[in-house]
Design a protein around this motif. Sequence first.
Motif, PDB file in Angstrom:
ATOM      1  N   LYS A  94       0.954  -1.266   0.098  1.00  0.00           N
ATOM      2  CA  LYS A  94       0.070   0.153   0.119  1.00  0.00           C
ATOM      3  C   LYS A  94       0.903   1.160   0.060  1.00  0.00           C
ATOM      4  N   GLY A 118      -4.844  -1.457   6.587  1.00  0.00           N
ATOM      5  CA  GLY A 118      -4.379  -1.658   5.153  1.00  0.00           C
ATOM      6  C   GLY A 118      -3.613  -2.932   4.924  1.00  0.00           C
ATOM      7  N   TRP A 163       0.345  -7.325   1.936  1.00  0.00           N
ATOM      8  CA  TRP A 163      -0.491  -6.751   0.983  1.00  0.00           C
ATOM      9  C   TRP A 163      -0.616  -7.524  -0.360  1.00  0.00           C
TER      10      TRP A 163
END
Length: 238
Positions: A94, A118, A163
Amino acid sequence: MIPFSDVARAAYCPRQLYYARREDDRQVPPEARARIDLAFRYPSLVDASDATLRRLPIRRSPAAYRRNLSRLHERDDYDRLVAPDRTRAFCAGKDCHGTVHKVLTTGADGDATDDESGDAETDDASDNPPPTPVIVSPGEPPENGVWEPQTVRAVAAAKALSWERKRTVPSALVEYPTVGVVRSVRLTRRTRAAYRRALRAARAIDGPPPRIDDDRCSGCDYREQCGVGRRSLRSLLG
């Protein structure tokens, strides 16, 4: 997004990062690449002759280096270190992106959902251990643990891999192949906070940050541009 190398430099010295960003060529120097490459040669190095080891960019005597590699062989993850799932993998998260020198896995990743920060959150029902990113350092380790810039870089790699894989990555490894040592970095409140500070510092740079002027400056490639050591007594005293 910010490169892993930039958050690591920001953790070390934001002013150094400012000067590094002005360079046309920011590739890894050949001598550093040669040291990093040792991390992919452990099986052949453990039995290498003294003459062979002396020709390599190691930072220990041949006997001490072989002892360290023998200790490395006793690690539970040794087989994965010498035969990782991925090597020199580009990972983009991110906030940061960069090269993860090795990605260690033991199976397929489980399903996951994103949390509010996130980062990806592991499905607790998954029986598969999370992947482990490995950052290889061409330098010397501290007596214990990992230097803060490398800790920050390892956290950045873990977050990017999290992520990418959409699951929690709770730890990373930092290898120091010139001495045959591997250290672990866990994503704790402290290491995450250090990463966030460095990320904010890297994002905030739009001109030369204040000088630090301490022991870090003596080995900095940008000390001439920075002017450390050439300031007046009045400026040093404020």
